[in-house]
Write a protein that holds these residues in place. Structure first.
Motif, mmCIF file in Angstrom:
data_model
loop_
_atom_site.group_PDB
_atom_site.id
_atom_site.type_symbol
_atom_site.label_atom_id
_atom_site.label_comp_id
_atom_site.label_asym_id
_atom_site.label_seq_id
_atom_site.Cartn_x
_atom_site.Cartn_y
_atom_site.Cartn_z
ATOM 1 N N VAL A 1 0.844 -1.202 0.000
ATOM 2 C CA VAL A 1 0.000 0.000 0.000
ATOM 3 C C VAL A 1 0.877 1.249 0.000
ATOM 4 C CG1 VAL A 1 -1.792 1.279 1.228
ATOM 5 C CG2 VAL A 1 -1.848 -1.241 1.195
ATOM 6 N N ALA A 2 1.843 1.291 0.930
ATOM 7 C CA ALA A 2 2.746 2.440 0.992
ATOM 8 C C ALA A 2 3.654 2.477 -0.224
ATOM 9 C CB ALA A 2 3.576 2.381 2.279
ATOM 10 N N TYR A 3 4.046 1.303 -0.726
ATOM 11 C CA TYR A 3 4.934 1.270 -1.887
ATOM 12 C C TYR A 3 4.265 1.893 -3.110
ATOM 13 C CZ TYR A 3 7.446 -0.424 -5.934
ATOM 14 O OH TYR A 3 8.102 -0.470 -7.134
ATOM 15 N N ILE A 4 3.070 1.481 -3.431
ATOM 16 C CA ILE A 4 2.385 2.000 -4.615
ATOM 17 C C ILE A 4 2.033 3.478 -4.436
ATOM 18 C CG2 ILE A 4 0.274 1.858 -5.984
ATOM 19 C CD1 ILE A 4 2.304 -0.226 -6.712
ATOM 20 N N ASP A 5 1.640 3.864 -3.233
ATOM 21 C CA ASP A 5 1.381 5.286 -2.988
ATOM 22 C C ASP A 5 2.626 6.115 -3.284
ATOM 23 O OD1 ASP A 5 -1.208 4.771 -2.285
ATOM 24 O OD2 ASP A 5 -0.884 4.909 -0.117
ATOM 25 N N ALA B 1 12.468 -2.966 4.748
ATOM 26 C CA ALA B 1 13.292 -1.861 5.254
ATOM 27 C C ALA B 1 14.216 -1.356 4.155
ATOM 28 C CB ALA B 1 14.099 -2.326 6.468
ATOM 29 N N GLY B 2 14.781 -2.291 3.386
ATOM 30 C CA GLY B 2 15.627 -1.889 2.267
ATOM 31 C C GLY B 2 14.868 -1.118 1.213
ATOM 32 N N GLY B 3 13.585 -1.448 1.030
ATOM 33 C CA GLY B 3 12.763 -0.705 0.089
ATOM 34 C C GLY B 3 12.578 0.740 0.498
ATOM 35 N N GLN B 4 12.447 0.986 1.797
ATOM 36 C CA GLN B 4 12.352 2.362 2.280
ATOM 37 C C GLN B 4 13.651 3.115 2.021
ATOM 38 O OE1 GLN B 4 9.510 3.834 3.564
ATOM 39 N NE2 GLN B 4 8.618 1.912 2.850
ATOM 40 N N LEU B 5 14.775 2.442 2.187
ATOM 41 C CA LEU B 5 16.071 3.078 1.916
ATOM 42 C C LEU B 5 16.234 3.362 0.430
ATOM 43 C CD1 LEU B 5 18.322 0.891 4.265
ATOM 44 C CD2 LEU B 5 17.498 3.211 4.680
ATOM 45 N N PRO C 1 16.380 12.710 4.146
ATOM 46 C CA PRO C 1 15.697 12.271 5.370
ATOM 47 C C PRO C 1 15.012 10.927 5.146
ATOM 48 C CG PRO C 1 14.438 13.995 4.271
ATOM 49 C CD PRO C 1 15.749 13.909 3.556
ATOM 50 N N LEU C 2 14.865 10.172 6.212
ATOM 51 C CA LEU C 2 14.239 8.858 6.139
ATOM 52 C C LEU C 2 12.889 8.914 6.859
ATOM 53 C CD1 LEU C 2 17.318 6.551 6.864
ATOM 54 C CD2 LEU C 2 16.308 7.098 4.655
ATOM 55 N N ALA C 3 11.866 9.283 6.130
ATOM 56 C CA ALA C 3 10.512 9.342 6.665
ATOM 57 C C ALA C 3 9.774 8.076 6.261
ATOM 58 C CB ALA C 3 9.784 10.579 6.148
ATOM 59 N N VAL C 4 9.242 7.349 7.232
ATOM 60 C CA VAL C 4 8.574 6.080 6.972
ATOM 61 C C VAL C 4 7.066 6.275 7.045
ATOM 62 C CG1 VAL C 4 8.397 3.656 7.649
ATOM 63 C CG2 VAL C 4 10.519 4.915 8.054
ATOM 64 N N PRO C 5 6.325 5.948 5.975
ATOM 65 C CA PRO C 5 4.864 6.050 6.033
ATOM 66 C C PRO C 5 4.299 5.177 7.143
ATOM 67 C CG PRO C 5 5.620 5.707 3.780
ATOM 68 C CD PRO C 5 6.808 5.502 4.660
ATOM 69 N N ALA C 6 3.153 5.569 7.670
ATOM 70 C CA ALA C 6 2.557 4.853 8.798
ATOM 71 C C ALA C 6 2.288 3.383 8.464
ATOM 72 C CB ALA C 6 1.255 5.543 9.212
ATOM 73 N N THR C 7 1.832 3.135 7.242
ATOM 74 C CA THR C 7 1.554 1.746 6.843
ATOM 75 C C THR C 7 2.822 0.917 6.870
ATOM 76 O OG1 THR C 7 -0.238 2.504 5.402
ATOM 77 C CG2 THR C 7 0.599 0.285 5.037
ATOM 78 N N ALA C 8 3.893 1.430 6.286
ATOM 79 C CA ALA C 8 5.158 0.701 6.259
ATOM 80 C C ALA C 8 5.719 0.527 7.668
ATOM 81 C CB ALA C 8 6.162 1.429 5.376
ATOM 82 N N ALA C 9 5.572 1.553 8.505
ATOM 83 C CA ALA C 9 6.061 1.464 9.878
ATOM 84 C C ALA C 9 5.344 0.355 10.644
ATOM 85 C CB ALA C 9 5.877 2.803 10.582
ATOM 86 N N THR C 10 4.032 0.254 10.447
ATOM 87 C CA THR C 10 3.259 -0.792 11.121
ATOM 88 C C THR C 10 3.721 -2.176 10.701
ATOM 89 O OG1 THR C 10 1.330 0.672 11.199
ATOM 90 C CG2 THR C 10 0.935 -1.671 11.514
#
Length: 490
Positions: free
Chosen positions: A87-91, A349-353, A446-455
């Motif tokens: 969900v966070a990835y496609i957004d 986690a690597g995807g967020q990076l 900056p490393l901001a993590v969407p709420a969905t990904a954080a969960t």
């Protein structure tokens, strides 16, 4: 029981159709996550109904036993985490214009279809249906690997398609030969490819034909499991696929493909003797482990590093299967689940990076622990679990595999395995030390993590820790699955 098996297959298909009709929306994305949860629930429910026996459905086309339950649980857990993270990835992809509504729809259609194909592969009793399901995963994931449609993504897609198609063609030839052996032994055409029928009449199969079929099946399905010699697709595909897709491929698909080998081994062993496949598994397992360990020492890409780590673990799983005892197979099943969860956390986690840096080069991604405590802790936790350190479950599984190798009089194999794992351990620790603890580069984003990904990351950490603290009733499940697929008494 029939209803549970059909629900596990049809729920992801329904989510796929809903996305095809309605496009990528929060509600259709939620349906995909729900379908993965349903697969997990069906797996758990089947675990209470099946026990140590085997149940059949749809006239023997589908089966449910302890191995089916184990794989459904793996698919359900990893699938839930990966689809939730999607969900966070496609957004993010839509916001950065890396994809459009059509690409998002295609992603949303294919991801649950991928889950359905894997569920069918582990639930089918007919090896012809298994082959079709595994082939379907190749077709589906080819489009997912090339999701971004960049030059490198398309190159990785074609390499993946060509190599895995060769592998699956080899598996098809092995299936045909096994069918020939079954028909020659007098088995009826309608049931000659059913696993239960083949197992019951395995000693009557022609040994020479069964030996050739077994070798081809090992090579063919080993290609989908990332084993030598058709292993070269794995690093390219994982490096280009979206992070949630990489998590599904590494955390589930490789293990689903290997579960087919576990299903077929008792049949081939009964026809040819245990030495044939044991030798084959040892060769491909040790070679895969060697290649992975060496590649880990030279790779400078974070997603390729995780891909080679998957190869390392699949090599270890193949070696455990070669030992062939109940302890060894139960340990490899625990290893499959623990590796699936840990690798999912690492890929997500690597995807967020990757999204923050627009790069997967380790040189570009440093000082993560100082810049984002959540991503840093998630990556570190996944790494510790992956390295087989206590209190995580891979420590117990690797220790049990070592015991089983010693007990199976394969001490020389154990010595080689320890050496290669030590090399891989050092390489992973060095690279991840740079990622987590190195000095942040000037102008690092900056490393901001969407709420969905954080969960999802928090849930993945919790699941990995919980499995490490206690496997609970899963221990008995793994033992039952191992006993049914080895015939060993140890």
């Amino acid at each position: 029981m029939t209803a549970l098996l059909l629900t596990a297959i049809l729920a992801p298909l329904a989510a796929s159709i809903a996305t095809l009709v309605g496009g990528w929306r929060r509600v259709t994305a939620a349906l995909t996550v729900l379908s993965a949860v349903i697969v997990l629930v069906c797996g758990v429910a089947l675990g209470f109904r099946v026990g140590s026996g085997t149940r059949f459905a749809l006239g023997g086309l589908l089966r449910a036993d302890a191995l089916t339950v184990t794989m459904l649980i793996v698919i359900g857990i990893v699938g839930t985490l990966a689809t939730w993270a999607s969900v966070a990835y496609i957004d993010g992809e839509l916001a950065r214009a890396h994809t459009d509504d059509r690409g998002a729809r295609l992603f949303g259609v294919l991801t649950p279809a991928f889950l359905a194909a894997m569920v069918l592969a582990v639930s089918a009793n007919n090896i012809g249906v298994v082959w079709v399901a595994i082939e379907a995963t190749t077709v589906i994931t080819a489009f997912l690997v090339g999701h971004r449609r960049t030059r490198t993504a398309l190159e990785a897609t074609w390499k993946y398609v060509v190599i895995c198609s060769v592998g699956i063609a080899v598996a098809f030839l092995g299936t045909v030969l096994l069918y020939f052996a079954a028909r020659y032994a007098g088995l009826p055409a309608a049931h000659a490819l059913n696993l239960d029928v083949l197992a019951a009449h395995a000693r009557g199969l022609n040994p020479a034909v069964a030996r050739l079929a077994g070798g081809l099946l090992l090579i063919g399905y080993g290609a989908k499991a990332g084993l030598f010699p058709f292993h070269t697709w794995l690093a390219d595909a994982h490096s280009q696929a979206p992070a949630p897709v990489s998590a599904l491929m590494s955390g589930v698909l490789l293990s689903v493909a290997f579960s087919v080998i576990l299903r077929l081994r008792p049949i081939v062993d009964a026809a040819t003797g245990p030495a044939f496949l044991r030798g084959g598994l040892l060769v491909v397992g040790l070679t895969t482990l060697l290649v992975a360990a060496l590649m880990l020492t030279v790779t400078g890409d974070i997603k390729r590093m995780l891909a080679y780590s998957s190869m390392e673990n699949m090599g270890l799983i193949a070696i455990a299967a070669a030992a062939g005892t109940t302890l060894a197979v139960a340990a490899l099943l625990l290893h499959v689940l623990a590796h699936g969860i840990a690798k999912t956390v690492l890929f997500l986690a690597g995807g967020q990076l990757q999204a923050a840096h627009n790069s997967t080069a380790i040189a570009d991604i440093t000082g993560v622990m100082h810049r984002s405590r959540l991503i840093g802790v998630s990556f570190a936790t996944g790494l510790i679990a992956l390295l087989g350190l206590p209190p995580f479950a891979m420590f117990a599984s690797e220790l049990a595999i070592a015991r089983s190798l010693a007990g199976a009089r394969l001490a020389w194999v154990l010595g080689i395995v320890i050496l290669l794992i030590a090399i891989a351990f050092a390489a992973l620790a060095r690279n991840c030390g740079r990622i987590l603890l190195g000095a942040p580069a000037a102008g690092a984003p900056p490393l901001a993590v969407p709420a969905t990904a954080a969960t999802v990351l928090v849930l993945g950490i919790a699941a990995s820790a919980a499995l490490g603290i206690t496997a609970g009733p899963l221990t008995q499940l793994f033992t039952m699955a191992a006993s049914a697929n080895t015939g060993a008494s140890r």
